[in-house]
Design a protein around this motif. Sequence first.
Motif, PDB file in Angstrom:
ATOM      1  N   GLN A  34       0.850   4.446   9.727  1.00  0.00           N
ATOM      2  CA  GLN A  34       1.624   5.649  10.015  1.00  0.00           C
ATOM      3  C   GLN A  34       1.003   6.908   9.402  1.00  0.00           C
ATOM      4  OE1 GLN A  34       3.307   2.745   8.734  1.00  0.00           O
ATOM      5  NE2 GLN A  34       3.553   2.173  10.874  1.00  0.00           N
ATOM      6  N   GLY A  35      -0.107   6.741   8.693  1.00  0.00           N
ATOM      7  CA  GLY A  35      -0.776   7.875   8.083  1.00  0.00           C
ATOM      8  C   GLY A  35      -0.283   8.197   6.685  1.00  0.00           C
ATOM      9  N   ALA A  36       0.576   7.348   6.110  1.00  0.00           N
ATOM     10  CA  ALA A  36       1.028   7.552   4.734  1.00  0.00           C
ATOM     11  C   ALA A  36      -0.086   7.123   3.784  1.00  0.00           C
ATOM     12  CB  ALA A  36       2.295   6.748   4.457  1.00  0.00           C
ATOM     13  N   VAL A  37      -0.231   7.845   2.699  1.00  0.00           N
ATOM     14  CA  VAL A  37      -1.226   7.516   1.682  1.00  0.00           C
ATOM     15  C   VAL A  37      -0.533   6.712   0.586  1.00  0.00           C
ATOM     16  CG1 VAL A  37      -2.778   8.462  -0.081  1.00  0.00           C
ATOM     17  CG2 VAL A  37      -2.654   9.516   2.178  1.00  0.00           C
ATOM     18  N   GLY A  38      -1.092   5.540   0.293  1.00  0.00           N
ATOM     19  CA  GLY A  38      -0.574   4.700  -0.782  1.00  0.00           C
ATOM     20  C   GLY A  38      -1.432   4.854  -2.016  1.00  0.00           C
ATOM     21  N   ALA A  39      -0.773   4.908  -3.176  1.00  0.00           N
ATOM     22  CA  ALA A  39      -1.477   5.038  -4.445  1.00  0.00           C
ATOM     23  C   ALA A  39      -1.061   3.900  -5.367  1.00  0.00           C
ATOM     24  CB  ALA A  39      -1.166   6.379  -5.110  1.00  0.00           C
ATOM     25  N   GLY A  40      -2.047   3.198  -5.897  1.00  0.00           N
ATOM     26  CA  GLY A  40      -1.803   2.170  -6.896  1.00  0.00           C
ATOM     27  C   GLY A  40      -2.032   2.761  -8.268  1.00  0.00           C
ATOM     28  N   VAL A  41      -0.976   2.718  -9.090  1.00  0.00           N
ATOM     29  CA  VAL A  41      -0.990   3.389 -10.384  1.00  0.00           C
ATOM     30  C   VAL A  41      -1.020   2.346 -11.500  1.00  0.00           C
ATOM     31  CG1 VAL A  41       0.272   4.996 -11.858  1.00  0.00           C
ATOM     32  CG2 VAL A  41       0.291   5.309  -9.382  1.00  0.00           C
ATOM     33  N   HIS A  42      -1.897   2.550 -12.476  1.00  0.00           N
ATOM     34  CA  HIS A  42      -1.990   1.647 -13.620  1.00  0.00           C
ATOM     35  C   HIS A  42      -0.657   1.669 -14.386  1.00  0.00           C
ATOM     36  CE1 HIS A  42      -3.970  -0.564 -16.842  1.00  0.00           C
ATOM     37  NE2 HIS A  42      -3.311   0.220 -17.680  1.00  0.00           N
ATOM     38  N   GLY A  43      -0.032   0.513 -14.493  1.00  0.00           N
ATOM     39  CA  GLY A  43       1.232   0.408 -15.211  1.00  0.00           C
ATOM     40  C   GLY A  43       2.432   0.957 -14.460  1.00  0.00           C
ATOM     41  N   GLY A  44       2.234   1.370 -13.221  1.00  0.00           N
ATOM     42  CA  GLY A  44       3.344   1.984 -12.480  1.00  0.00           C
ATOM     43  C   GLY A  44       3.620   1.375 -11.132  1.00  0.00           C
ATOM     44  N   GLY A  45       2.685   0.576 -10.611  1.00  0.00           N
ATOM     45  CA  GLY A  45       2.891  -0.048  -9.317  1.00  0.00           C
ATOM     46  C   GLY A  45       2.397   0.795  -8.161  1.00  0.00           C
ATOM     47  N   VAL A  46       3.114   0.695  -7.040  1.00  0.00           N
ATOM     48  CA  VAL A  46       2.682   1.312  -5.782  1.00  0.00           C
ATOM     49  C   VAL A  46       3.623   2.449  -5.390  1.00  0.00           C
ATOM     50  CG1 VAL A  46       2.277   0.902  -3.322  1.00  0.00           C
ATOM     51  CG2 VAL A  46       1.669  -0.844  -4.996  1.00  0.00           C
ATOM     52  N   PHE A  47       3.014   3.546  -4.911  1.00  0.00           N
ATOM     53  CA  PHE A  47       3.756   4.710  -4.436  1.00  0.00           C
ATOM     54  C   PHE A  47       3.161   5.150  -3.114  1.00  0.00           C
ATOM     55  CE2 PHE A  47       4.686   4.396  -8.797  1.00  0.00           C
ATOM     56  CZ  PHE A  47       5.995   4.855  -8.928  1.00  0.00           C
ATOM     57  N   ARG A  48       3.984   5.841  -2.307  1.00  0.00           N
ATOM     58  CA  ARG A  48       3.539   6.256  -0.974  1.00  0.00           C
ATOM     59  C   ARG A  48       3.897   7.714  -0.740  1.00  0.00           C
ATOM     60  NH1 ARG A  48       5.394   2.377   3.592  1.00  0.00           N
ATOM     61  NH2 ARG A  48       7.447   3.121   3.015  1.00  0.00           N
ATOM     62  N   LEU A  49       2.973   8.426  -0.110  1.00  0.00           N
ATOM     63  CA  LEU A  49       3.171   9.816   0.293  1.00  0.00           C
ATOM     64  C   LEU A  49       3.227   9.837   1.814  1.00  0.00           C
ATOM     65  CD1 LEU A  49       3.193  12.856  -0.669  1.00  0.00           C
ATOM     66  CD2 LEU A  49       0.754  12.850  -0.108  1.00  0.00           C
ATOM     67  N   GLU A  50       4.401  10.121   2.359  1.00  0.00           N
ATOM     68  CA  GLU A  50       4.573  10.179   3.812  1.00  0.00           C
ATOM     69  C   GLU A  50       3.858  11.407   4.369  1.00  0.00           C
ATOM     70  OE1 GLU A  50       5.879   7.873   5.657  1.00  0.00           O
ATOM     71  OE2 GLU A  50       6.662   6.657   4.009  1.00  0.00           O
ATOM     72  N   PRO A  51       3.355  11.324   5.612  1.00  0.00           N
ATOM     73  CA  PRO A  51       2.713  12.497   6.220  1.00  0.00           C
ATOM     74  C   PRO A  51       3.646  13.708   6.176  1.00  0.00           C
ATOM     75  CG  PRO A  51       2.372  10.565   7.586  1.00  0.00           C
ATOM     76  CD  PRO A  51       3.356  10.174   6.508  1.00  0.00           C
ATOM     77  N   GLY A  52       3.113  14.839   5.772  1.00  0.00           N
ATOM     78  CA  GLY A  52       3.881  16.073   5.698  1.00  0.00           C
ATOM     79  C   GLY A  52       4.653  16.252   4.402  1.00  0.00           C
ATOM     80  N   SER A  53       4.730  15.232   3.585  1.00  0.00           N
ATOM     81  CA  SER A  53       5.456  15.316   2.314  1.00  0.00           C
ATOM     82  C   SER A  53       4.515  15.774   1.208  1.00  0.00           C
ATOM     83  CB  SER A  53       6.048  13.949   1.966  1.00  0.00           C
ATOM     84  OG  SER A  53       6.684  14.007   0.702  1.00  0.00           O
ATOM     85  N   ARG A  54       5.077  16.260   0.133  1.00  0.00           N
ATOM     86  CA  ARG A  54       4.303  16.640  -1.056  1.00  0.00           C
ATOM     87  C   ARG A  54       4.762  15.837  -2.274  1.00  0.00           C
ATOM     88  NH1 ARG A  54      -0.311  18.907   0.238  1.00  0.00           N
ATOM     89  NH2 ARG A  54      -0.083  20.667   1.604  1.00  0.00           N
ATOM     90  N   ARG A  55       5.567  14.767  -2.016  1.00  0.00           N
ATOM     91  CA  ARG A  55       6.097  13.973  -3.123  1.00  0.00           C
ATOM     92  C   ARG A  55       5.897  12.482  -2.860  1.00  0.00           C
ATOM     93  NH1 ARG A  55       8.616  14.293  -7.614  1.00  0.00           N
ATOM     94  NH2 ARG A  55      10.084  12.703  -8.267  1.00  0.00           N
ATOM     95  N   PHE A  56       5.325  11.792  -3.846  1.00  0.00           N
ATOM     96  CA  PHE A  56       5.160  10.345  -3.768  1.00  0.00           C
ATOM     97  C   PHE A  56       6.475   9.657  -4.100  1.00  0.00           C
ATOM     98  CE2 PHE A  56       0.748  11.414  -3.849  1.00  0.00           C
ATOM     99  CZ  PHE A  56       0.123  10.360  -3.213  1.00  0.00           C
TER     100      PHE A  56
END
Length: 184
Positions: A124-146
């Motif tokens: 869907q074009g969302a960017v996923g970020a794997g964070v050390h000690g924090g798990g997984v977060f996603r930034l939806e297209p057009g959003s500015r918040r994970f």
Amino acid sequence: MFEVAAKQRAFRGYVHPYGGENDPLAGPSPSLGGAKSFPVDVALGTVEGLARFDGVRSVVFDKSNTPALTNNWVKALIEDRAGRLWIGTYGGGLVCREAESFVRYGAAQGLPHEMVMALAEDRQGAVGAGVHGGGVFRLEPGSRRFERPPGAEQTAGINVRALFEDRAGALWIGSEQGLFRFKD
């Protein structure tokens, strides 16, 4: 940096013939390969920053010349379908390069820690970020918040090292704690 890599024979498949008047890398559109030409543009994440080679010259973006890069150590890189370069750093959060500007994402944008170790883009074009000690977060297209994806609460606290979306749309998470499969 590229000179050192060349001496260490780290580059494979790139040959710059000579630099004469028929040099394929000369002129406004540098390319290799004659009729089957392609532009050369390489980005490398290093402990000294983001190194970019456009086929003619190299530039290093680091905390001394790029304010959004608050830590030089690049741990993850992806280019999304919109052509933005996402840069995960070890202690400096996440930085997005779009055109010639750099934007930093950190705690104020939803990332719980500054060590972004893995990146992936989903269907869907969302960017996923794997964070050390924090798990997984996603930034939806057009959003500015994970945000943490719904159902991914079990990733809180894990040390993510790799992210991969398979053909079925499942997200595979490689971590110090093991391998996880997530399907929302």
